[in-house]
Design an enzyme around this catalytic site. Structure first.
Site, mmCIF file in Angstrom:
data_model
loop_
_atom_site.group_PDB
_atom_site.id
_atom_site.type_symbol
_atom_site.label_atom_id
_atom_site.label_comp_id
_atom_site.label_asym_id
_atom_site.label_seq_id
_atom_site.Cartn_x
_atom_site.Cartn_y
_atom_site.Cartn_z
ATOM 1 N N ASP A 146 0.814 -1.220 0.000
ATOM 2 C CA ASP A 146 0.000 0.000 0.000
ATOM 3 C C ASP A 146 0.849 1.272 0.000
ATOM 4 O O ASP A 146 0.442 2.310 0.524
ATOM 5 C CB ASP A 146 -0.959 0.024 1.199
ATOM 6 C CG ASP A 146 -1.917 -1.155 1.200
ATOM 7 O OD1 ASP A 146 -2.263 -1.631 0.101
ATOM 8 O OD2 ASP A 146 -2.321 -1.597 2.288
ATOM 9 N N GLU A 147 2.042 1.213 -0.589
ATOM 10 C CA GLU A 147 2.940 2.369 -0.610
ATOM 11 C C GLU A 147 3.197 2.876 -2.025
ATOM 12 O O GLU A 147 3.997 3.786 -2.210
ATOM 13 C CB GLU A 147 4.286 2.005 0.044
ATOM 14 C CG GLU A 147 4.234 1.770 1.539
ATOM 15 C CD GLU A 147 4.260 3.059 2.338
ATOM 16 O OE1 GLU A 147 4.261 4.132 1.715
ATOM 17 O OE2 GLU A 147 4.265 2.990 3.578
#
EC number: 3.5.1.10
Length: 286
Positions: A230-231
């Protein structure tokens, strides 16, 4: 009068004097009309981002000729560029798990002509959505995955991407963490929808995390995949206002629309050549 055709040129390069003039001059020499031109000069990074939608008379082997001649302009300014026909559909492979709302939304938008995509297959670690996918005449591929079978399953996914000719992979609530190897293979050509307004509430059950913090908005984030969970670089986000009366399941329901909207926007902008990757950021020329 000859048939009019449209093309889209996208590029990024180090900033400098005369770049836009060189591009527009090239189009003038080839008797092209600019329909839309958008640019962004990132002064802090010293980089120019440009998207041009242009039209002109059709001709045999036109695209190849334009590409060949523009390569000389591109070399002069060290451009990273792409030139393609406008409206050309992008081949997309969708990956999904149990939740089907984003899958349904993408399939409907493809079927209605709202998105310039051709879904060439749907892969899932569950068999649940086979009938939905096959109703659209699309191949459904059930690829179970567990800790022990993950390397084999991811190899099958890469083979499927190659077989279908998919240019873009969309994780439409695919609830499996990709290995570093697979994420690396798909960098820049995979979009994920995360059911949170990143960078807040990463990982599993973000709506429950949001409820525990008493948030007044929930949202969704569509981003490119990289090796960090999720980066990845953010493409599109949507938010919905909520209040203290919303429980965790109410937040889940409220967030579904924002997930669909953020994901469809990200897919559209990517396929229209409006998204530029630079480092861990994106520039979106909407």
């Amino acid at each position: 009068m000859s048939e009019q055709v449209r093309h889209v040129l996208t590029l990024q390069c180090p900033e400098g004097i005369g770049i836009v003039h060189a591009v527009t001059g090239f189009l003038v020499r080839h008797q092209r009309t600019i329909v839309e031109l958008k640019q962004y000069d990132d002064m802090s990074a010293g980089r120019l981002f440009l998207r041009v939608d242009f039209a002109g008379d059709s001709a045999p082997d036109l695209l190849d000729a334009l590409r060949s001649e523009f390569s000389e302009v591109a070399a002069k300014f060290d451009m990273d560029w792409q030139l393609r026909e406008r409206g050309q559909k992008t081949k997309v492979l969708i990956m999904v798990s149990k939740f089907e709302h984003c899958l349904q939304d993408l399939l409907f938008r493809m079927h209605s002509g709202d998105l310039p995509i051709e879904v060439v297959g749907v892969a899932s670690n569950h068999p649940d959505h086979r009938s939905l996918v096959e109703w659209y005449g699309i191949g459904f591929h059930h690829i179970p995955i567990s800790k022990d079978t993950k390397p084999r399953a991811e190899a099958a996914l890469l083979e499927l991407i190659d077989q279908t000719g998919a240019e873009l992979v969309v994780l439409a609530r695919y609830m499996q963490v990709l290995s570093d190897h697979l994420a690396s293979e798909l960098t820049g050509k995979t979009i994920n929808i995360h059911h949170s307004f990143l960078p807040s509430f990463k990982g599993a059950k973000p709506y429950h995390q949001a409820w525990e913090r008493g948030v007044k908005t929930v949202g969704a984030t569509a981003h490119y995949v990289n090796s960090e969970l999720d980066e990845g670089p953010i493409i599109a986000q949507q938010v919905v206002e909520v209040d203290h009366t919303y429980g965790p399941q109410d937040l889940v329901a409220a967030g579904r629309d924002s997930e669909c909207k953020a994901l469809s926007n990200a897919v559209r902008w990517h396929c229209e050549g409006r998204v530029f990757l630079y480092g861990n950021r994106t520039v979106v020329l909407r």
